[in-house]
Design a protein around this motif. Structure first.
Motif, PDB file in Angstrom:
ATOM      1  N   VAL A   1      -2.651   3.420 -14.628  1.00  0.00           N
ATOM      2  CA  VAL A   1      -2.566   4.861 -14.459  1.00  0.00           C
ATOM      3  C   VAL A   1      -2.099   5.521 -15.754  1.00  0.00           C
ATOM      4  O   VAL A   1      -1.253   4.986 -16.465  1.00  0.00           O
ATOM      5  N   VAL A   2      -2.672   6.681 -16.057  1.00  0.00           N
ATOM      6  CA  VAL A   2      -2.276   7.498 -17.205  1.00  0.00           C
ATOM      7  C   VAL A   2      -1.683   8.796 -16.688  1.00  0.00           C
ATOM      8  O   VAL A   2      -2.269   9.443 -15.800  1.00  0.00           O
ATOM      9  N   SER A   3      -0.536   9.177 -17.222  1.00  0.00           N
ATOM     10  CA  SER A   3       0.112  10.414 -16.802  1.00  0.00           C
ATOM     11  C   SER A   3       1.164  10.793 -17.822  1.00  0.00           C
ATOM     12  O   SER A   3       1.941   9.944 -18.277  1.00  0.00           O
ATOM     13  N   ALA A   4       1.205  12.065 -18.194  1.00  0.00           N
ATOM     14  CA  ALA A   4       2.246  12.538 -19.108  1.00  0.00           C
ATOM     15  C   ALA A   4       3.571  12.633 -18.361  1.00  0.00           C
ATOM     16  O   ALA A   4       3.653  13.254 -17.301  1.00  0.00           O
ATOM     17  N   GLY A   5       4.595  12.000 -18.922  1.00  0.00           N
ATOM     18  CA  GLY A   5       5.912  12.037 -18.306  1.00  0.00           C
ATOM     19  C   GLY A   5       6.915  12.749 -19.198  1.00  0.00           C
ATOM     20  O   GLY A   5       6.665  12.957 -20.390  1.00  0.00           O
ATOM     21  N   PRO A   6       8.044  13.126 -18.649  1.00  0.00           N
ATOM     22  CA  PRO A   6       9.068  13.786 -19.463  1.00  0.00           C
ATOM     23  C   PRO A   6       9.664  12.823 -20.479  1.00  0.00           C
ATOM     24  O   PRO A   6       9.819  11.630 -20.204  1.00  0.00           O
ATOM     25  N   ALA A   7       9.970  13.315 -21.653  1.00  0.00           N
ATOM     26  CA  ALA A   7      10.619  12.515 -22.700  1.00  0.00           C
ATOM     27  C   ALA A   7      12.101  12.860 -22.750  1.00  0.00           C
ATOM     28  O   ALA A   7      12.492  14.014 -22.532  1.00  0.00           O
ATOM     29  N   GLN A   8      12.913  11.869 -23.019  1.00  0.00           N
ATOM     30  CA  GLN A   8      14.344  12.105 -23.155  1.00  0.00           C
ATOM     31  C   GLN A   8      14.602  13.028 -24.346  1.00  0.00           C
ATOM     32  O   GLN A   8      13.877  12.976 -25.339  1.00  0.00           O
TER      33      GLN A   8
ATOM     34  N   GLY B   1       2.280  11.873 -10.186  1.00  0.00           N
ATOM     35  CA  GLY B   1       1.898  13.233  -9.832  1.00  0.00           C
ATOM     36  C   GLY B   1       0.408  13.489  -9.735  1.00  0.00           C
ATOM     37  O   GLY B   1      -0.424  12.606  -9.939  1.00  0.00           O
ATOM     38  N   ALA B   2       0.088  14.738  -9.435  1.00  0.00           N
ATOM     39  CA  ALA B   2      -1.295  15.115  -9.164  1.00  0.00           C
ATOM     40  C   ALA B   2      -2.173  15.070 -10.408  1.00  0.00           C
ATOM     41  O   ALA B   2      -3.400  14.941 -10.300  1.00  0.00           O
ATOM     42  N   ASP B   3      -1.578  15.177 -11.578  1.00  0.00           N
ATOM     43  CA  ASP B   3      -2.363  15.195 -12.817  1.00  0.00           C
ATOM     44  C   ASP B   3      -2.624  13.806 -13.385  1.00  0.00           C
ATOM     45  O   ASP B   3      -3.123  13.676 -14.501  1.00  0.00           O
ATOM     46  N   ARG B   4      -2.307  12.796 -12.629  1.00  0.00           N
ATOM     47  CA  ARG B   4      -2.525  11.419 -13.085  1.00  0.00           C
ATOM     48  C   ARG B   4      -4.008  11.121 -13.188  1.00  0.00           C
ATOM     49  O   ARG B   4      -4.845  11.790 -12.567  1.00  0.00           O
ATOM     50  N   ASP B   5      -4.311  10.085 -13.970  1.00  0.00           N
ATOM     51  CA  ASP B   5      -5.691   9.612 -14.108  1.00  0.00           C
ATOM     52  C   ASP B   5      -5.686   8.103 -13.896  1.00  0.00           C
ATOM     53  O   ASP B   5      -5.066   7.362 -14.667  1.00  0.00           O
ATOM     54  N   LEU B   6      -6.337   7.659 -12.835  1.00  0.00           N
ATOM     55  CA  LEU B   6      -6.443   6.224 -12.579  1.00  0.00           C
ATOM     56  C   LEU B   6      -7.571   5.672 -13.444  1.00  0.00           C
ATOM     57  O   LEU B   6      -8.733   5.627 -13.032  1.00  0.00           O
ATOM     58  N   VAL B   7      -7.230   5.247 -14.654  1.00  0.00           N
ATOM     59  CA  VAL B   7      -8.251   4.731 -15.559  1.00  0.00           C
ATOM     60  C   VAL B   7      -8.769   3.381 -15.086  1.00  0.00           C
ATOM     61  O   VAL B   7      -9.860   2.959 -15.467  1.00  0.00           O
ATOM     62  N   GLN B   8      -7.995   2.713 -14.259  1.00  0.00           N
ATOM     63  CA  GLN B   8      -8.448   1.491 -13.577  1.00  0.00           C
ATOM     64  C   GLN B   8      -8.002   1.617 -12.129  1.00  0.00           C
ATOM     65  O   GLN B   8      -6.810   1.541 -11.834  1.00  0.00           O
ATOM     66  N   PRO B   9      -8.909   1.897 -11.207  1.00  0.00           N
ATOM     67  CA  PRO B   9      -8.515   2.129  -9.811  1.00  0.00           C
ATOM     68  C   PRO B   9      -7.946   0.867  -9.171  1.00  0.00           C
ATOM     69  O   PRO B   9      -8.089  -0.242  -9.692  1.00  0.00           O
TER      70      PRO B   9
ATOM     71  N   ASP C   1       0.824  -1.204   0.000  1.00  0.00           N
ATOM     72  CA  ASP C   1       0.000   0.000   0.000  1.00  0.00           C
ATOM     73  C   ASP C   1       0.860   1.256   0.000  1.00  0.00           C
ATOM     74  O   ASP C   1       0.533   2.252  -0.666  1.00  0.00           O
ATOM     75  N   ASP C   2       1.965   1.215   0.738  1.00  0.00           N
ATOM     76  CA  ASP C   2       2.887   2.350   0.756  1.00  0.00           C
ATOM     77  C   ASP C   2       3.542   2.531  -0.611  1.00  0.00           C
ATOM     78  O   ASP C   2       3.726   3.661  -1.083  1.00  0.00           O
ATOM     79  N   PHE C   3       3.874   1.417  -1.265  1.00  0.00           N
ATOM     80  CA  PHE C   3       4.437   1.502  -2.619  1.00  0.00           C
ATOM     81  C   PHE C   3       3.447   2.159  -3.581  1.00  0.00           C
ATOM     82  O   PHE C   3       3.822   3.032  -4.371  1.00  0.00           O
ATOM     83  N   ILE C   4       2.195   1.743  -3.525  1.00  0.00           N
ATOM     84  CA  ILE C   4       1.179   2.308  -4.411  1.00  0.00           C
ATOM     85  C   ILE C   4       1.039   3.809  -4.163  1.00  0.00           C
ATOM     86  O   ILE C   4       1.023   4.616  -5.114  1.00  0.00           O
ATOM     87  N   ARG C   5       0.969   4.201  -2.901  1.00  0.00           N
ATOM     88  CA  ARG C   5       0.811   5.622  -2.575  1.00  0.00           C
ATOM     89  C   ARG C   5       2.009   6.435  -3.061  1.00  0.00           C
ATOM     90  O   ARG C   5       1.841   7.474  -3.730  1.00  0.00           O
ATOM     91  N   GLN C   6       3.213   5.975  -2.744  1.00  0.00           N
ATOM     92  CA  GLN C   6       4.400   6.721  -3.150  1.00  0.00           C
ATOM     93  C   GLN C   6       4.552   6.765  -4.667  1.00  0.00           C
ATOM     94  O   GLN C   6       4.971   7.786  -5.229  1.00  0.00           O
ATOM     95  N   THR C   7       4.229   5.678  -5.330  1.00  0.00           N
ATOM     96  CA  THR C   7       4.370   5.620  -6.782  1.00  0.00           C
ATOM     97  C   THR C   7       3.389   6.563  -7.464  1.00  0.00           C
ATOM     98  O   THR C   7       3.751   7.320  -8.370  1.00  0.00           O
ATOM     99  N   LEU C   8       2.139   6.537  -7.041  1.00  0.00           N
ATOM    100  CA  LEU C   8       1.142   7.411  -7.657  1.00  0.00           C
ATOM    101  C   LEU C   8       1.487   8.882  -7.426  1.00  0.00           C
ATOM    102  O   LEU C   8       1.385   9.710  -8.338  1.00  0.00           O
ATOM    103  N   ASP C   9       1.916   9.214  -6.217  1.00  0.00           N
ATOM    104  CA  ASP C   9       2.218  10.613  -5.903  1.00  0.00           C
ATOM    105  C   ASP C   9       3.554  11.062  -6.491  1.00  0.00           C
ATOM    106  O   ASP C   9       3.656  12.144  -7.081  1.00  0.00           O
TER     107      ASP C   9
END
Length: 229
Positions: free
Chosen positions: A134-141, A110-118, A98-106
């Protein structure tokens, strides 16, 4: 002590049997703590930090809709409360799944994530996985070409992440099975096979020990049902 290795593709028995290649290869971890089915002839990368952290990455053939052109699945092990050093020097530690899930999502999405499957539980032959997508825009190399998109607001090149997780709690830690795809991979009909292969990997996952350095578990008679994750 960190240990890394590149393992030959999962196709060696084809040289022996001389027959048509099967769809999957049965992979047994180097620590012999788990087995699972993975797509035939994919490359395998292994990394570890003792037995409190291990990471097996299965990398497939080139697909332009995946970030950097590489579809992949991974299986990681984390021991509870054990510190693991990331490649950029930062440390991570988790009290449990549960701690892994919380830390990973946050922290990762980040806050702009979308849990398309909770986050939800999936029981498969006596094992209970915690699954989410989870859907979230991340930085690209810089210079990244494959599997990227352009942000409609910032006009910056991004990694359009859509990542599926299946987390298996154990007594001393937990396994994290991941499908790090893109939104295009989930939307494109031709690429649905990759999601199904990840579901098959999860359905075929069999732990033999309580983590890489843990005690042996009772024998499992798991079958491989086609349950969605």
């Amino acid at each position: 002590m960190r240990r890394s290795a590149a393992v030959a593709v999962l196709a060696l028995c084809a040289l022996v049997c001389g027959c048509k290649s099967p769809k999957y290869a049965l992979y047994t971890s180097l620590n012999r703590d788990f087995q699972c089915d993975v797509p035939w002839a994919w490359n395998v990368m292994y990394d570890s930090e003792g037995t409190h952290f291990t990471h097996v990455n299965f990398i497939g053939p080139f697909e332009p809709d995946f970030y950097l052109g590489a579809p992949s699945y991974s299986v990681r092990w984390y021991s509870n409360y054990a510190t693991h050093r990331l490649r950029d020097g930062r440390l991570e530690m988790y009290a449990g799944p549960d701690d892994f899930i919380r830390q990973t999502l946050d922290g990762v999405y980040g806050a702009d994530r979308d849990l398309v499957q909770p986050v939800h539980d999936v029981a498969i032959d006596g094992l209970k996985f915690k699954c989410f997508t989870v859907v979230s825009a991340g930085p690209a190399q810089p210079g990244a070409r494959w599997g990227t998109a352009v942000d409609g607001i910032t006009k910056q090149v991004i990694n359009p992440r859509q990542h599926a997780y299946a987390i298996l709690p154990m007594r001393s830690g937990f396994y994290v099975l991941t499908y790090p795809a893109t939104t295009a991979a989930f939307k494109t009909d031709r690429l649905q096979a990759y999601k199904k292969d990840f579901e098959h990997l999860v359905n075929s996952f069999v732990p033999f020990k309580d983590g890489p350095g843990g005690a042996p578990l009772p024998p499992s008679g798991r079958s491989k049902p086609a349950k969605p994750v």
